[in-house]
Write a protein that holds these residues in place. Structure first.
Motif, PDB file in Angstrom:
ATOM      1  N   GLU A  94       0.833  -1.199   0.000  1.00 36.90           N
ATOM      2  CA  GLU A  94       0.000   0.000   0.000  1.00 36.90           C
ATOM      3  C   GLU A  94       0.875   1.260   0.000  1.00 36.90           C
ATOM      4  O   GLU A  94       0.572   2.237  -0.677  1.00 36.90           O
ATOM      5  CB  GLU A  94      -0.940  -0.001   1.213  1.00 36.90           C
ATOM      6  CG  GLU A  94      -2.038   1.028   1.141  1.00 36.90           C
ATOM      7  CD  GLU A  94      -3.008   0.803  -0.018  1.00 36.90           C
ATOM      8  OE1 GLU A  94      -3.509   1.806  -0.569  1.00 36.90           O
ATOM      9  OE2 GLU A  94      -3.271  -0.364  -0.377  1.00 36.90           O
ATOM     10  N   GLU A  95       1.980   1.191   0.730  1.00 38.82           N
ATOM     11  CA  GLU A  95       2.905   2.327   0.781  1.00 38.82           C
ATOM     12  C   GLU A  95       3.473   2.627  -0.608  1.00 38.82           C
ATOM     13  O   GLU A  95       3.516   3.791  -1.024  1.00 38.82           O
ATOM     14  CB  GLU A  95       4.045   2.009   1.759  1.00 38.82           C
ATOM     15  CG  GLU A  95       5.044   3.135   1.910  1.00 38.82           C
ATOM     16  CD  GLU A  95       6.167   2.763   2.877  1.00 38.82           C
ATOM     17  OE1 GLU A  95       7.182   3.478   2.860  1.00 38.82           O
ATOM     18  OE2 GLU A  95       6.037   1.784   3.642  1.00 38.82           O
ATOM     19  N   ALA A 101       1.622   6.333  -7.144  1.00 44.10           N
ATOM     20  CA  ALA A 101       0.462   7.093  -7.622  1.00 44.10           C
ATOM     21  C   ALA A 101       0.736   8.590  -7.492  1.00 44.10           C
ATOM     22  O   ALA A 101       0.394   9.372  -8.391  1.00 44.10           O
ATOM     23  CB  ALA A 101      -0.791   6.698  -6.847  1.00 44.10           C
ATOM     24  N   GLY A 102       1.375   8.977  -6.412  1.00 45.60           N
ATOM     25  CA  GLY A 102       1.744  10.383  -6.239  1.00 45.60           C
ATOM     26  C   GLY A 102       2.715  10.848  -7.316  1.00 45.60           C
ATOM     27  O   GLY A 102       2.597  11.964  -7.825  1.00 45.60           O
ATOM     28  N   ARG A 103       3.666  10.008  -7.673  1.00 47.06           N
ATOM     29  CA  ARG A 103       4.613  10.361  -8.738  1.00 47.06           C
ATOM     30  C   ARG A 103       3.920  10.457 -10.095  1.00 47.06           C
ATOM     31  O   ARG A 103       4.280  11.294 -10.920  1.00 47.06           O
ATOM     32  CB  ARG A 103       5.734   9.333  -8.819  1.00 47.06           C
ATOM     33  CG  ARG A 103       6.709   9.424  -7.662  1.00 47.06           C
ATOM     34  CD  ARG A 103       7.820   8.422  -7.796  1.00 47.06           C
ATOM     35  NE  ARG A 103       8.698   8.466  -6.647  1.00 47.06           N
ATOM     36  CZ  ARG A 103       9.594   7.534  -6.379  1.00 47.06           C
ATOM     37  NH1 ARG A 103       9.745   6.487  -7.180  1.00 47.06           N
ATOM     38  NH2 ARG A 103      10.355   7.650  -5.311  1.00 47.06           N
ATOM     39  N   VAL A 104       2.949   9.597 -10.321  1.00 48.84           N
ATOM     40  CA  VAL A 104       2.209   9.650 -11.592  1.00 48.84           C
ATOM     41  C   VAL A 104       1.454  10.975 -11.689  1.00 48.84           C
ATOM     42  O   VAL A 104       1.476  11.636 -12.728  1.00 48.84           O
ATOM     43  CB  VAL A 104       1.241   8.453 -11.724  1.00 48.84           C
ATOM     44  CG1 VAL A 104       0.279   8.631 -12.889  1.00 48.84           C
ATOM     45  CG2 VAL A 104       2.021   7.144 -11.869  1.00 48.84           C
ATOM     46  N   LYS A 133      -1.475  -0.358  -9.219  1.00 51.13           N
ATOM     47  CA  LYS A 133      -1.750  -1.743  -8.807  1.00 51.13           C
ATOM     48  C   LYS A 133      -1.631  -2.691 -10.001  1.00 51.13           C
ATOM     49  O   LYS A 133      -1.092  -3.792  -9.876  1.00 51.13           O
ATOM     50  CB  LYS A 133      -3.143  -1.860  -8.175  1.00 51.13           C
ATOM     51  CG  LYS A 133      -3.225  -1.249  -6.799  1.00 51.13           C
ATOM     52  CD  LYS A 133      -4.649  -1.342  -6.258  1.00 51.13           C
ATOM     53  CE  LYS A 133      -4.774  -0.661  -4.913  1.00 51.13           C
ATOM     54  NZ  LYS A 133      -6.154  -0.717  -4.393  1.00 51.13           N
ATOM     55  N   TYR A 134      -2.137  -2.265 -11.140  1.00 48.85           N
ATOM     56  CA  TYR A 134      -1.998  -3.060 -12.371  1.00 48.85           C
ATOM     57  C   TYR A 134      -0.516  -3.279 -12.696  1.00 48.85           C
ATOM     58  O   TYR A 134      -0.087  -4.394 -12.942  1.00 48.85           O
ATOM     59  CB  TYR A 134      -2.705  -2.357 -13.538  1.00 48.85           C
ATOM     60  CG  TYR A 134      -2.223  -2.797 -14.893  1.00 48.85           C
ATOM     61  CD1 TYR A 134      -2.651  -3.993 -15.443  1.00 48.85           C
ATOM     62  CD2 TYR A 134      -1.308  -2.027 -15.617  1.00 48.85           C
ATOM     63  CE1 TYR A 134      -2.201  -4.422 -16.682  1.00 48.85           C
ATOM     64  CE2 TYR A 134      -0.852  -2.441 -16.848  1.00 48.85           C
ATOM     65  CZ  TYR A 134      -1.293  -3.639 -17.389  1.00 48.85           C
ATOM     66  OH  TYR A 134      -0.829  -4.053 -18.615  1.00 48.85           O
TER      67      TYR A 134
END
Length: 140
Positions: A94-95, A101-104, A133-134
């Motif tokens: 999760e971390e 996701a933040g970098r994306v 996640k994918y």
């Protein structure tokens, strides 16, 4: 000669019996069966491996709708790292999902070289996490 006749008949009968029971041959034949080694299971395609995984299904759909494929491929580096390289570098936690996701969304530079990954500010955090996640499922 009458003594020889019953003796000869007995000898012949014994010989026939011995040969029919397998005792009339000096050579022994043994049959061994060898089991071929089990063949390696065919490697499943990603679609077959994750066909029922909601993270794979939704993440793949989001990736196809995005501009990600212009810089990334599943197993080959284009501009940025392949998805497989990212999956190999980061554990599926999760971390790490939150970090990536933040970098994306914000963009990043220096993690995979000097070419910056552009920001995607219009991408929702939920969709970015789903896409990450994918990608992390692609670990070999």
């Amino acid at each position: 000669m009458n003594i020889l006749k019953p003796f000869s008949l007995g000898l012949i009968a014994f010989s026939v019996l011995a040969v029919s029971c397998g005792g009339g041959s000096d050579s022994s034949t043994s049959t061994t069966t060898t089991t071929p080694p089990p063949s390696a299971p065919a490697e499943l395609s990603l679609e077959d491996r994750y066909k029922d995984d909601p993270d794979y299904i939704k993440g793949l759909a989001l990736m196809k709708e995005s501009d990600c494929p212009s810089c990334h491929m599943v197993e080959r580096k284009i501009v940025g790292p392949s998805y497989a390289e990212v999956a190999a570098k980061y554990e599926n936690t999760e971390e790490n999902v939150n970090l990536l996701a933040g970098r994306v969304i914000s963009g990043a530079v220096g993690v995979w070289g000097e070419i910056p990954m552009p920001a995607h500010p219009t991408l929702s955090e939920e969709d970015a996490k789903q896409m990450v996640k994918y990608v992390l499922l692609l670990k070999k």
